[in-house]
Design a protein around this motif. Structure first.
Motif, PDB file in Angstrom:
ATOM      1  N   PRO A 108      36.931  33.391  42.823  1.00 18.76           N
ATOM      2  CA  PRO A 108      37.096  34.701  42.547  1.00 18.76           C
ATOM      3  C   PRO A 108      37.485  35.364  40.853  1.00 18.76           C
ATOM      4  N   THR A 109      37.801  34.392  40.280  1.00 22.62           N
ATOM      5  CA  THR A 109      38.083  34.177  38.815  1.00 22.62           C
ATOM      6  C   THR A 109      38.193  33.114  38.247  1.00 22.62           C
ATOM      7  N   ASN A 110      38.434  32.683  36.855  1.00 24.52           N
ATOM      8  CA  ASN A 110      38.266  31.403  36.380  1.00 24.52           C
ATOM      9  C   ASN A 110      39.698  31.135  35.330  1.00 24.52           C
ATOM     10  N   GLU A 111      40.722  31.742  35.642  1.00 30.13           N
ATOM     11  CA  GLU A 111      41.716  31.407  34.826  1.00 30.13           C
ATOM     12  C   GLU A 111      42.153  29.856  34.674  1.00 30.13           C
ATOM     13  N   GLU A 112      42.312  29.379  35.868  1.00 27.99           N
ATOM     14  CA  GLU A 112      42.673  28.070  36.191  1.00 27.99           C
ATOM     15  C   GLU A 112      41.693  27.032  35.550  1.00 27.99           C
ATOM     16  N   PHE A 139      33.341  35.583  43.938  1.00 28.05           N
ATOM     17  CA  PHE A 139      33.244  36.084  45.369  1.00 28.05           C
ATOM     18  C   PHE A 139      34.793  36.459  45.700  1.00 28.05           C
ATOM     19  N   ARG A 140      34.806  37.765  46.210  1.00 27.43           N
ATOM     20  CA  ARG A 140      36.060  37.989  46.560  1.00 27.43           C
ATOM     21  C   ARG A 140      36.071  38.778  48.408  1.00 27.43           C
ATOM     22  N   ASP A 141      36.385  37.974  49.013  1.00 28.50           N
ATOM     23  CA  ASP A 141      36.456  38.535  50.667  1.00 28.50           C
ATOM     24  C   ASP A 141      37.129  39.628  50.542  1.00 28.50           C
ATOM     25  N   GLU A 142      36.614  40.901  50.093  1.00 30.29           N
ATOM     26  CA  GLU A 142      37.451  42.171  50.010  1.00 30.29           C
ATOM     27  C   GLU A 142      37.333  42.644  51.512  1.00 30.29           C
ATOM     28  N   VAL A 143      38.432  43.491  51.804  1.00 29.32           N
ATOM     29  CA  VAL A 143      38.684  44.129  53.072  1.00 29.32           C
ATOM     30  C   VAL A 143      37.706  45.013  53.483  1.00 29.32           C
ATOM     31  N   ARG A 151      31.373  47.964  44.976  1.00 32.35           N
ATOM     32  CA  ARG A 151      32.583  47.226  45.549  1.00 32.35           C
ATOM     33  C   ARG A 151      31.944  46.167  46.528  1.00 32.35           C
ATOM     34  N   SER A 152      31.509  44.863  45.908  1.00 35.19           N
ATOM     35  CA  SER A 152      30.895  43.985  46.885  1.00 35.19           C
ATOM     36  C   SER A 152      31.632  42.627  46.875  1.00 35.19           C
ATOM     37  N   ARG A 153      31.201  41.886  47.911  1.00 35.00           N
ATOM     38  CA  ARG A 153      31.905  40.603  48.104  1.00 35.00           C
ATOM     39  C   ARG A 153      31.539  39.634  47.014  1.00 35.00           C
ATOM     40  N   ILE A 282      36.070  55.192  38.031  1.00 36.55           N
ATOM     41  CA  ILE A 282      35.541  53.847  38.535  1.00 36.55           C
ATOM     42  C   ILE A 282      36.018  52.937  37.447  1.00 36.55           C
ATOM     43  N   GLU A 283      36.758  51.872  38.014  1.00 36.66           N
ATOM     44  CA  GLU A 283      37.213  50.880  36.939  1.00 36.66           C
ATOM     45  C   GLU A 283      35.996  49.705  36.587  1.00 36.66           C
ATOM     46  N   VAL A 284      35.579  49.888  35.473  1.00 32.27           N
ATOM     47  CA  VAL A 284      34.523  49.041  35.112  1.00 32.27           C
ATOM     48  C   VAL A 284      34.913  47.994  34.118  1.00 32.27           C
ATOM     49  N   GLY A 285      36.331  47.895  33.756  1.00 36.83           N
ATOM     50  CA  GLY A 285      36.565  46.623  32.982  1.00 36.83           C
ATOM     51  C   GLY A 285      38.104  46.619  33.298  1.00 36.83           C
ATOM     52  N   HIS A 286      38.780  45.525  32.922  1.00 36.85           N
ATOM     53  CA  HIS A 286      40.070  45.202  33.207  1.00 36.85           C
ATOM     54  C   HIS A 286      40.383  44.195  32.267  1.00 36.85           C
ATOM     55  N   ILE A 287      41.554  44.391  31.412  1.00 33.02           N
ATOM     56  CA  ILE A 287      41.998  43.160  30.251  1.00 33.02           C
ATOM     57  C   ILE A 287      43.420  42.775  30.536  1.00 33.02           C
ATOM     58  N   PHE A 288      43.836  41.708  30.392  1.00 33.44           N
ATOM     59  CA  PHE A 288      45.459  41.256  30.570  1.00 33.44           C
ATOM     60  C   PHE A 288      45.820  40.438  29.563  1.00 33.44           C
ATOM     61  N   TYR A 289      47.204  40.601  29.316  1.00 36.06           N
ATOM     62  CA  TYR A 289      47.626  39.534  28.463  1.00 36.06           C
ATOM     63  C   TYR A 289      48.521  38.832  29.532  1.00 36.06           C
ATOM     64  N   ILE A 319      34.738  42.403  32.829  1.00 38.03           N
ATOM     65  CA  ILE A 319      34.024  43.446  33.009  1.00 38.03           C
ATOM     66  C   ILE A 319      32.855  43.179  34.039  1.00 38.03           C
ATOM     67  N   GLY A 320      32.666  44.274  34.952  1.00 37.53           N
ATOM     68  CA  GLY A 320      31.576  43.922  36.278  1.00 37.53           C
ATOM     69  C   GLY A 320      30.419  44.579  35.631  1.00 37.53           C
ATOM     70  N   PRO A 321      29.406  43.713  35.436  1.00 38.67           N
ATOM     71  CA  PRO A 321      28.076  44.278  35.113  1.00 38.67           C
ATOM     72  C   PRO A 321      27.343  44.722  36.616  1.00 38.67           C
TER      73      PRO A 321
HETATM   74  C1  P5A Z   1      39.953  39.434  34.174  1.00 43.85           C
HETATM   75  C2  P5A Z   1      39.055  38.507  33.662  1.00 43.85           C
HETATM   76  C3  P5A Z   1      40.129  39.760  36.647  1.00 43.85           C
HETATM   77  O1  P5A Z   1      39.687  39.266  37.377  1.00 43.85           O
HETATM   78  N1  P5A Z   1      40.363  37.423  35.410  1.00 43.85           N
HETATM   79  C4  P5A Z   1      39.125  37.325  34.526  1.00 43.85           C
HETATM   80  C5  P5A Z   1      40.513  38.906  35.276  1.00 43.85           C
HETATM   81  N2  P5A Z   1      40.084  41.044  36.611  1.00 43.85           N
HETATM   82  S1  P5A Z   1      39.843  41.954  37.772  1.00 43.85           S
HETATM   83  O2  P5A Z   1      40.041  43.367  37.328  1.00 43.85           O
HETATM   84  O3  P5A Z   1      40.138  41.496  38.969  1.00 43.85           O
HETATM   85  O4  P5A Z   1      38.126  42.040  37.672  1.00 43.85           O
HETATM   86  C6  P5A Z   1      37.608  42.424  36.510  1.00 43.85           C
HETATM   87  C7  P5A Z   1      36.208  43.304  36.914  1.00 43.85           C
HETATM   88  O5  P5A Z   1      35.382  42.707  37.861  1.00 43.85           O
HETATM   89  C8  P5A Z   1      34.871  43.926  38.483  1.00 43.85           C
HETATM   90  N3  P5A Z   1      35.060  43.658  39.885  1.00 43.85           N
HETATM   91  C9  P5A Z   1      34.200  44.067  40.938  1.00 43.85           C
HETATM   92  N4  P5A Z   1      33.282  44.601  40.789  1.00 43.85           N
HETATM   93  C10 P5A Z   1      32.329  44.806  41.991  1.00 43.85           C
HETATM   94  N5  P5A Z   1      32.781  44.275  43.283  1.00 43.85           N
HETATM   95  C11 P5A Z   1      33.991  43.693  43.287  1.00 43.85           C
HETATM   96  N6  P5A Z   1      34.621  43.560  44.449  1.00 43.85           N
HETATM   97  C12 P5A Z   1      34.899  43.601  42.247  1.00 43.85           C
HETATM   98  N7  P5A Z   1      35.901  43.204  41.943  1.00 43.85           N
HETATM   99  C13 P5A Z   1      36.447  43.158  40.652  1.00 43.85           C
HETATM  100  C14 P5A Z   1      35.481  45.020  37.989  1.00 43.85           C
HETATM  101  O6  P5A Z   1      34.549  45.819  36.862  1.00 43.85           O
HETATM  102  C15 P5A Z   1      36.702  44.928  37.270  1.00 43.85           C
HETATM  103  O7  P5A Z   1      37.356  45.581  36.269  1.00 43.85           O
END
Ligand code: P5A
Length: 440
Positions: A108-112, A139-143, A151-153, A282-289, A319-321
């Motif tokens: 679902p993400t790659n920090e590890e 892949f995230r098994d979104e509710v 918002r896809s899986r 719409i959240e299109v990007g998210h950054i973290f420290y 960022i979610g393309p």
């Molecule tokens: C940041 C990079 C993370 O996962 N870990 C690696 C951190 N952040 S996040 O906010 O959870 O996701 C980053 C962006 O991914 C997109 N995104 C999605 N796009 C489509 N469907 C989804 N279910 C979905 N979940 C996350 C978003 O653009 C989000 O900002």
């Protein structure tokens, strides 16, 4: 590309399952197809747009000094047990067993994984700062997967990971990515508002979401109405100058906190009533420290200038393309279809032959198609037998920025019509002028 040889399965009817305009238009324009709940194929037209979005993201990441690699989608559970997130991640994680019964997961993400790559080879502060990214499926098994690829899986993410010796260094890396994000969204024709946000399962205490205003958005935005009008850093911006970024936002520092997630009603209420912006987005990007949240449990450390070992300070930047494509459509469409910004349009121009089979029309269209293609333009040539009305509707629906229309009457005068999809403006000009218009 000749439309007769291309694969664009246009839908005439409005698909019933689509609740928002971008989902409806992506299905109607034959850009995507649902394969199972929240899992999509990107058909050729959609794939072309997605590639253009990815390339803009890639260019800005590279410009900011991030380095591209490619990690797998499938990960071993062991890494996640090390960080402690294997159990914490819950049902959103798709867990799989291989034939040896070893627990695996679809990332679902790659920090590890990136922390593992880092610790296996980087040993000295001299190799820092380092920022590695990839563009890969998650892949995230979104509710509630919904709104198509919004918002896809299974979805695509550009995820970057920064490594620094100190907290100050890490904040610097954070600001560089912040700058790259502002530029990326601007090049995509979007105005994304940075908002201080909650960190959720990624962790840490400094985080910003980038939100595009749209009524159908799932996030809430509370800020000063003028906050939307900040400057976009230029391409030659010194990415190492944190002061530059601070100067863009200095006025708004206190408002960073004014997001719904932080529930900072006080900051919002401090804004005079007539100047408040309360909207959806719409959240299109998210950054973290998140500092040493992963480096400590996973033992990612380097030798510092003092000769001692230090756990590295990390950040991650997503960022979610596959979400950006529908977000761009939400921001740019009309009742006839999509209006692509030129930077991500699947084609630069579409040549419409109003009377295929007519010698003069065919000849003119072939000439224009060949000349523009030779000049490096991405041209769609509608050479099908469809009625002119159908061709106009298709061109408007798929949203190519310019249409060159060749009908028998104009062609008899050596002329064609050029239509601007966005403004609707039409101009009659000679064939040569039409070619020069796009080549020059
Ligand atoms: C940041 C990079 C993370 O996962 N870990 C690696 C951190 N952040 S996040 O906010 O959870 O996701 C980053 C962006 O991914 C997109 N995104 C999605 N796009 C489509 N469907 C989804 N279910 C979905 N979940 C996350 C978003 O653009 C989000 O900002």
């Amino acid at each position: 590309m000749r439309l007769s040889r291309f694969f664009v399965p246009i839908l005439k009817e409005n698909p019933k399952e689509a609740e928002i305009v971008s989902h409806r238009l992506m299905l109607r324009a034959g850009m995507i197809r649902q394969q199972s709940q929240g899992i999509y194929s990107w058909l050729p037209l959609g794939k072309k747009v997605l590639d253009k979005v990815n390339n803009i993201i890639r260019e800005e990441q590279n410009r900011a000094g991030a380095i591209e690699l490619l990690m797998p989608t499938l990960q071993s559970a062991e890494l996640w047990q090390e960080s402690g997130r294997y159990d914490a991640y819950g049902k959103e994680m798709l867990r799989i067993k291989d034939r040896q019964d070893r627990p695996m997961l679809y990332g679902p993400t790659n920090e590890e994984m990136i922390t593992d790559i880092f610790r296996s080879s980087v040993k000295s502060y001299k190799d820092l700062p380092l920022n590695l990214y990839h563009i890969q499926l998650k892949f995230r098994d979104e509710v509630r997967p919904r709104f198509g690829t919004m918002r896809s899986r299974e979805f695509l993410m550009k995820d970057a990971y920064s490594f620094d010796l100190t907290r100050e260094g890490a904040e610097h890396s954070y600001n560089k990515m912040f700058t790259a994000y502002l530029r990326t969204f601007d090049r995509l024709g979007l105005r994304a508002i940075p908002m201080r946000a909650d960190t959720g399962p990624i962790g840490g205490n400094l985080s910003h979401e980038f939100i595009i205003l749209a009524d159908t958005g799932e996030s809430e935005v509370f800020c000063h109405r003028d906050f939307v009008n900040f400057d976009i850093p230029a391409g030659n911006t010194d990415f190492d100058s944190v002061d530059r970024l601070k100067s863009i936002f200095s006025k708004w520092t206190s408002l960073y906190a004014a997001t719904s997630e932080m529930h900072d009603e006080a900051a919002f209420n401090a804004i005079p009533e007539g100047e408040r912006l309360s909207a959806r987005g719409i959240e299109v990007g998210h950054i973290f420290y998140f500092g040493t949240k992963y480096s400590e449990p996973m033992g990612a450390k380097v030798q510092g200038p003092d000769g001692k070992e230090h756990f590295v300070h990390m950040g991650s930047y997503g960022i979610g393309p596959t979400r950006l494509v529908p977000a761009i459509i939400e921001a740019s469409h009309d009742e006839n279809g999509i209006i692509w910004p030129e930077s991500v349009a699947p084609f630069d121009v579409v040549v419409i032959n109003m009377k295929a089979g007519d010698e003069a029309c065919d000849g003119t269209c072939e000439l224009i198609y060949a000349a523009l293609t030779k000049a490096g333009k991405d041209v769609l040539y509608d050479d099908t037998d469809d009625r002119a009305g159908t061709k106009f509707a298709t061109a408007d629906l798929i949203g190519v920025p310019y249409q060159i229309i060749a009908g028998p009457r104009a062609v008899a005068n050596g002329e064609v019509e050029v239509k601007n999809r966005k403004t609707g403006a039409r101009e009659t000009m000679t064939i040569e002028a039409a070619i020069n218009r796009f080549v020059a």
